[in-house]
Design a protein around this motif. Structure first.
Motif, PDB file in Angstrom:
ATOM      1  N   LEU A   1       0.825  -1.204   0.000  1.00 52.67           N
ATOM      2  CA  LEU A   1       0.000   0.000   0.000  1.00 52.67           C
ATOM      3  C   LEU A   1       0.864   1.262   0.000  1.00 52.67           C
ATOM      4  O   LEU A   1       0.578   2.225  -0.717  1.00 52.67           O
ATOM      5  CB  LEU A   1      -0.927  -0.011   1.213  1.00 52.67           C
ATOM      6  CG  LEU A   1      -2.041   1.036   1.243  1.00 52.67           C
ATOM      7  CD1 LEU A   1      -3.024   0.824   0.090  1.00 52.67           C
ATOM      8  CD2 LEU A   1      -2.778   0.963   2.579  1.00 52.67           C
ATOM      9  N   THR A   2       1.942   1.253   0.786  1.00 52.38           N
ATOM     10  CA  THR A   2       2.807   2.427   0.841  1.00 52.38           C
ATOM     11  C   THR A   2       3.627   2.596  -0.440  1.00 52.38           C
ATOM     12  O   THR A   2       4.041   3.716  -0.768  1.00 52.38           O
ATOM     13  CB  THR A   2       3.768   2.348   2.042  1.00 52.38           C
ATOM     14  OG1 THR A   2       4.589   1.183   1.925  1.00 52.38           O
ATOM     15  CG2 THR A   2       2.987   2.282   3.352  1.00 52.38           C
ATOM     16  N   ALA A   3       3.861   1.492  -1.154  1.00 56.63           N
ATOM     17  CA  ALA A   3       4.613   1.564  -2.411  1.00 56.63           C
ATOM     18  C   ALA A   3       3.711   1.868  -3.606  1.00 56.63           C
ATOM     19  O   ALA A   3       4.211   2.162  -4.695  1.00 56.63           O
ATOM     20  CB  ALA A   3       5.350   0.246  -2.654  1.00 56.63           C
ATOM     21  N   GLN A   4       2.406   1.801  -3.402  1.00 57.65           N
ATOM     22  CA  GLN A   4       1.473   2.021  -4.499  1.00 57.65           C
ATOM     23  C   GLN A   4       1.702   3.390  -5.135  1.00 57.65           C
ATOM     24  O   GLN A   4       1.866   4.388  -4.444  1.00 57.65           O
ATOM     25  CB  GLN A   4       0.031   1.910  -3.999  1.00 57.65           C
ATOM     26  CG  GLN A   4      -1.005   1.794  -5.093  1.00 57.65           C
ATOM     27  CD  GLN A   4      -2.347   1.326  -4.538  1.00 57.65           C
ATOM     28  OE1 GLN A   4      -2.422   0.800  -3.431  1.00 57.65           O
ATOM     29  NE2 GLN A   4      -3.402   1.501  -5.306  1.00 57.65           N
ATOM     30  N   ARG A   5       1.744   3.408  -6.448  1.00 56.67           N
ATOM     31  CA  ARG A   5       1.903   4.622  -7.270  1.00 56.67           C
ATOM     32  C   ARG A   5       3.293   5.248  -7.170  1.00 56.67           C
ATOM     33  O   ARG A   5       3.532   6.335  -7.679  1.00 56.67           O
ATOM     34  CB  ARG A   5       0.825   5.660  -6.930  1.00 56.67           C
ATOM     35  CG  ARG A   5      -0.585   5.127  -7.066  1.00 56.67           C
ATOM     36  CD  ARG A   5      -1.645   6.210  -7.047  1.00 56.67           C
ATOM     37  NE  ARG A   5      -2.987   5.656  -7.132  1.00 56.67           N
ATOM     38  CZ  ARG A   5      -3.566   5.188  -8.230  1.00 56.67           C
ATOM     39  NH1 ARG A   5      -2.892   5.222  -9.374  1.00 56.67           N
ATOM     40  NH2 ARG A   5      -4.792   4.691  -8.223  1.00 56.67           N
ATOM     41  N   ASP A   6       4.231   4.562  -6.511  1.00 54.42           N
ATOM     42  CA  ASP A   6       5.588   5.081  -6.370  1.00 54.42           C
ATOM     43  C   ASP A   6       6.503   4.396  -7.381  1.00 54.42           C
ATOM     44  O   ASP A   6       6.982   3.281  -7.156  1.00 54.42           O
ATOM     45  CB  ASP A   6       6.101   4.837  -4.945  1.00 54.42           C
ATOM     46  CG  ASP A   6       7.503   5.385  -4.725  1.00 54.42           C
ATOM     47  OD1 ASP A   6       8.052   6.016  -5.649  1.00 54.42           O
ATOM     48  OD2 ASP A   6       8.045   5.173  -3.619  1.00 54.42           O
ATOM     49  N   VAL A   7       6.755   5.061  -8.495  1.00 51.61           N
ATOM     50  CA  VAL A   7       7.533   4.440  -9.573  1.00 51.61           C
ATOM     51  C   VAL A   7       9.012   4.318  -9.231  1.00 51.61           C
ATOM     52  O   VAL A   7       9.766   3.691  -9.980  1.00 51.61           O
ATOM     53  CB  VAL A   7       7.381   5.234 -10.895  1.00 51.61           C
ATOM     54  CG1 VAL A   7       5.980   5.095 -11.443  1.00 51.61           C
ATOM     55  CG2 VAL A   7       7.764   6.692 -10.705  1.00 51.61           C
ATOM     56  N   THR A   8       9.437   4.894  -8.117  1.00 50.57           N
ATOM     57  CA  THR A   8      10.838   4.749  -7.710  1.00 50.57           C
ATOM     58  C   THR A   8      11.070   3.473  -6.898  1.00 50.57           C
ATOM     59  O   THR A   8      12.188   3.215  -6.470  1.00 50.57           O
ATOM     60  CB  THR A   8      11.295   5.962  -6.877  1.00 50.57           C
ATOM     61  OG1 THR A   8      10.564   5.991  -5.638  1.00 50.57           O
ATOM     62  CG2 THR A   8      11.064   7.261  -7.638  1.00 50.57           C
ATOM     63  N   THR A   9      10.017   2.687  -6.691  1.00 50.46           N
ATOM     64  CA  THR A   9      10.157   1.411  -5.975  1.00 50.46           C
ATOM     65  C   THR A   9      11.186   0.534  -6.682  1.00 50.46           C
ATOM     66  O   THR A   9      11.141   0.367  -7.905  1.00 50.46           O
ATOM     67  CB  THR A   9       8.809   0.681  -5.911  1.00 50.46           C
ATOM     68  OG1 THR A   9       7.845   1.512  -5.259  1.00 50.46           O
ATOM     69  CG2 THR A   9       8.941  -0.632  -5.143  1.00 50.46           C
TER      70      THR A   9
END
Length: 341
Positions: free
Chosen positions: A167-175
């Motif tokens: 959930l915290t990584a959602q939408r974070d393309v730098t993952t």
């Protein structure tokens, strides 16, 4: 630990059409007993609980995780019945996480059918999920093994951590890919590992056997999730049992996206930033995403990683004596990979 009968190394064979039929046949009688436990323990005087739980439990799932518990006990030659209730506990944990996941994701389809949250609402789905978690822990306590309780309770906590991490990584393309692997190891592979590991406890085997079976389950679970994430972009609703492109529309950062973003030009990266943040994630953008994934070999390389972890799972099985159980568990890995073809 038991030694393999042959030094021959089994390898994944692309192009075959494996199935879990061998595992289903191996565990058929035990799975009947597991299903009896499931049906008995999902009952409640509150009518909505068995109705909603039954909608998902009877919704076409293969019972893969409890079958792994049964298959691993067969691999170890266990002939008792403790594993039936524990396999049911594993299935309850899995079902509870599905109910909660569908609420978080606002999913409309699960295994090709309308989700429980779409039919009964989010509050009911969450609360029945809690009920199933509670039933799972009742079964663990009744078994009486603190070791089993530790393994399955820890897995439940790790799964929740994995879901929050996703959930915290959602939408974070730098993952990063490493972070992604940590997430799927927790949210998916942890229960696969626990389902296999408890077989060694039930069969009263040593720590080395426990560790081996946990590794088999973990590698299988990682491969399984990698395939799921790949086919979200290349399959269809009828095949997957959910809407194609759901991960894309939800902004889930899965390995295909991570690879495509890392390999793309600046304009292509801007496309992924817009898509993953929800600024541009319609049908036309989904088509464009598919094109970029093909151009960057992102899906193909995701599948290559799935085969790598699948092979590691098969290699672990090589430390056990050959026979029907090892063959069935091996083909289960091949089936998990073949779902993408």
């Amino acid at each position: 630990m038991e030694k393999p009968v042959s030094a021959t190394v089994h390898t994944l064979r692309p192009g075959r059409e494996p199935s879990i039929a061998a595992l289903m046949q191996l565990t058929a009688s035990g799975l009947n007993a597991v299903n009896h436990v499931i049906l008995d323990r999902m009952q409640s005087p509150v009518a909505l609980i068995p109705e909603l739980a039954g909608h998902l439990i009877a919704g076409g799932g293969k019972r893969l995780r409890p079958m792994l518990t049964l298959g691993c006990t067969a691999l170890l030659g266990y002939e008792g019945s403790r594993h039936h209730r524990l396999a049911a506990a594993v299935e309850f944990i899995h079902t509870a996480t599905l109910l909660h996941d569908d609420v978080v994701d606002a999913s409309g389809l699960r295994r090709g059918k309308v989700t429980a949250n779409a039919l009964y609402g989010n509050p009911a789905s969450i609360l029945v999920g809690d009920f199933l978690f509670s039933r799972a822990f009742e079964l663990m306590v009744e078994d009486g093994s603190l070791r089993v309780l530790k393994i399955l309770s820890r897995a439940s906590a790790v799964i929740a951590e994995g879901e929050v991490a996703q959930l915290t990584a959602q939408r974070d393309v730098t993952t990063t890919e490493d972070r992604y692997l940590e997430i799927i190891s927790a949210k998916t592979a942890a229960l696969f590992a626990a389902a296999c590991q408890i077989a060694a406890v039930v069969a009263e085997r040593d720590d080395a056997v426990e560790a081996a079976l946990a590794s088999y389950g973990r590698y299988l679970g990682i491969a399984f999730q990698l395939v799921d994430d790949a086919i979200d972009y290349v399959s269809d609703a009828q095949t997957m049992g959910k809407n194609a492109g759901d991960d894309f529309r939800d902004g889930k950062i899965t390995l295909p996206v991570i690879l495509a973003y890392a390999r793309g030009s600046e304009s292509e990266r801007e496309f992924w930033r817009a898509a993953m943040t929800g600024r541009a994630a319609g049908d036309a953008e989904l088509v464009r995403a598919g094109e970029l994934l093909r151009q960057t070999n992102a899906v193909a390389d995701t599948m290559a990683r799935a085969r790598h972890y699948g092979q590691r799972a098969i290699d672990v099985l090589g430390t056990f004596a050959n026979g029907p159980a090892r063959k069935a568990l091996t083909e289960t890995v091949e089936f998990a990979i073949a779902r993408a073809y």
